[in-house]
Design a protein around this motif. Structure first.
Motif, PDB file in Angstrom:
ATOM      1  N   UNK A  76       0.840  -1.211   0.000  1.00 19.64           N
ATOM      2  CA  UNK A  76       0.000   0.000   0.000  1.00 19.64           C
ATOM      3  C   UNK A  76       0.868   1.253   0.000  1.00 19.64           C
ATOM      4  N   UNK A  77       1.921   1.231   0.824  1.00 19.47           N
ATOM      5  CA  UNK A  77       2.828   2.395   0.859  1.00 19.47           C
ATOM      6  C   UNK A  77       3.512   2.592  -0.485  1.00 19.47           C
ATOM      7  N   UNK A  78       3.914   1.465  -1.126  1.00 15.63           N
ATOM      8  CA  UNK A  78       4.565   1.549  -2.433  1.00 15.63           C
ATOM      9  C   UNK A  78       3.611   2.113  -3.481  1.00 15.63           C
ATOM     10  N   UNK A  80       1.040   4.111  -2.910  1.00 14.73           N
ATOM     11  CA  UNK A  80       0.865   5.546  -2.632  1.00 14.73           C
ATOM     12  C   UNK A  80       2.041   6.351  -3.169  1.00 14.73           C
ATOM     13  N   UNK A  81       3.238   5.796  -2.997  1.00 15.39           N
ATOM     14  CA  UNK A  81       4.436   6.480  -3.483  1.00 15.39           C
ATOM     15  C   UNK A  81       4.411   6.606  -5.005  1.00 15.39           C
ATOM     16  N   UNK A  82       4.041   5.491  -5.712  1.00 14.80           N
ATOM     17  CA  UNK A  82       3.956   5.537  -7.177  1.00 14.80           C
ATOM     18  C   UNK A  82       2.863   6.496  -7.638  1.00 14.80           C
ATOM     19  N   UNK A  83       1.742   6.522  -6.868  1.00 14.36           N
ATOM     20  CA  UNK A  83       0.634   7.432  -7.224  1.00 14.36           C
ATOM     21  C   UNK A  83       1.055   8.880  -7.129  1.00 14.36           C
ATOM     22  N   UNK A  84       1.800   9.224  -6.055  1.00 12.22           N
ATOM     23  CA  UNK A  84       2.263  10.613  -5.907  1.00 12.22           C
ATOM     24  C   UNK A  84       3.222  10.984  -7.031  1.00 12.22           C
ATOM     25  N   UNK A  85       4.114  10.053  -7.402  1.00 11.54           N
ATOM     26  CA  UNK A  85       5.058  10.330  -8.495  1.00 11.54           C
ATOM     27  C   UNK A  85       4.325  10.523  -9.817  1.00 11.54           C
ATOM     28  N   UNK A  86       3.287   9.700 -10.062  1.00 11.87           N
ATOM     29  CA  UNK A  86       2.519   9.806 -11.308  1.00 11.87           C
ATOM     30  C   UNK A  86       1.757  11.111 -11.371  1.00 11.87           C
TER      31      UNK A  86
END
Length: 403
Positions: A76-78, A80-86
């Motif tokens: 889930x944390x990963x 969220x991190x990819x979502x913020x980068x996108x």
């Protein structure tokens, strides 16, 4: 190990080779008693193993579930991190597209196509897929646990069953070792026990459920401590009482009449009584007032009741009851009965004068039992007769060899 009937009586002989000495004798009644103790001890052992196995399986499943949750949390944390980068990249592209008004329709369509190709799974869809994977894994684990339990149930055999030759031989081997140990000890006088009527009073009035000093051959209750763990534990022994560090409940103590051991017993009792758990001991010892253990009992701060029985008035169960036709034997000494209790124990099991009278009455000598002098004379006569028989057999064998 072989068992055969000895003569016309109910006595049995146990030997490691058929028809070959040494024979260890035991009455048919005690043979069945020992079989029951062995079966009960085996059933208790299997029950403990099953509980430990279930607890181990439960702990393993909890650990696996914890690992899955941690793994899911990491995923889930990963995400969220990819979502913020996108989101950041999308905002940068929008800024570039907004500043370049001369961009062509083809470029816009190409950017939209690239965005669609790089678009990650939606959060809802990812959650649904993870739940499906978790359910499948849980079902698989449950199936494996069920399979293990089914296998354990199918392989378990009834303990001490006479129908299974291997179980029967296991019992007979344990029995042979037990009889050999106590035969080698040659101290039946140390194994005398309180009469059965006395144990009934102890159970009803004192709440006693276990014996501190007993053996599989003379115990009345299924729970007892004894001297030899290696030979006695297959029959339910809890091991040596002197290994106990904490205890609660009500217990009977009739130790071997060895002064040093009885003094050590008093030390252990007073230590256990000081811990605060409800605790009570009904103690039977020879009335030897000049010895340290007896003085300690008389002056103990935990003493609630005490009395003395005259030797000529009461009896014990014979220490060699497993090979004797007569169950009781007259007492060799006056017997002191002491009840030690801490405050909690005295509140839980109050002991009145009437209860002590009932206990002493239960220990009175049965009608028809010979007095101590006749009993010892009879034993000497039997011993002499046995020695003469053995000597006669040796002479007969010697003469046969000469002939």
């Amino acid at each position: 190990v072989y068992v055969r009937r000895a003569g016309r009586g109910d006595m049995l002989e146990v030997s490691v080779e058929e028809g070959v000495k040494p024979f260890f004798k035991v009455s048919a009644r005690h043979f069945e008693k020992l079989r029951r103790l062995f079966a009960q001890a085996e059933a208790d052992r299997q029950r403990r193993e099953e509980v430990e196995r279930e607890e181990g399986t439960k702990t393993k499943m909890e650990e696996e579930e914890k690992k899955k949750k941690e793994k899911k949390k990491g995923k889930t944390k990963e995400k969220e991190k990819r979502g913020r980068a996108k989101t950041k990249r999308t905002m940068e592209k929008e800024e570039i597209c907004g500043g370049d008004e001369e961009g062509t329709q083809e470029e816009t369509e190409a950017m939209q196509a690239d965005g669609a190709a790089e678009k990650p799974r939606s959060a809802t869809k990812a959650k649904e897929e993870d739940e499906e994977v978790g359910k499948a894994s849980a079902l698989k684990d449950a199936g494996e646990v069920k399979k293990k339990k089914t296998k354990a149930k199918t392989t378990k055999k009834p303990a001490g069953s006479s129908q299974d030759p291997s179980d029967e031989q296991e019992f007979l081997r344990a029995l042979c070792c037990l009889l050999a140990r106590y035969e080698a000890l040659s101290g039946s006088g140390y194994q005398a026990a309180v009469p059965r009527a006395g144990f009934r009073v102890l159970r009803e009035a004192f709440g006693v459920r276990a014996e501190c000093f007993a053996s599989p051959l003379n115990c009345c209750y299924a729970r007892f401590w004894s001297a030899f763990g290696d030979t006695d534990e297959p029959f339910g022994s809890l091991g040596s009482f002197f290994r106990v560090t904490r205890l609660s409940g009500s217990y009977e103590a009739n130790p071997p009449f060895v002064p040093e051991l009885m003094l050590r017993m008093v030390d252990r009792f007073e230590d256990l009584l000081s811990h605060g758990s409800p605790l009570s001991f009904a103690i039977f010892v020879p009335s030897w007032p000049s010895l340290p253990f007896y003085k300690r009992l008389e002056s103990s701060k935990y003493l609630r009741r005490s009395t003395v029985l005259k030797a000529k008035d009461h009896a014990f169960c014979d220490g060699a009851q497993h090979v004797k036709r007569q169950m009781h034997r007259p007492s060799s000494f006056d017997t002191g009965i002491f009840v030690l209790q801490n405050k909690e124990g005295a509140d839980k099991w109050p002991i009145s004068k009437e209860i002590m009278t009932k206990l002493t009455s239960a220990m009175l000598k049965p009608k028809g039992l010979m007095d101590l002098a006749d009993y010892e004379r009879s034993n000497r006569r039997k011993h002499r007769h046995h020695q003469q028989n053995q000597q006669g057999k040796k002479m007969w064998k010697k003469q046969k060899l000469i002939d």
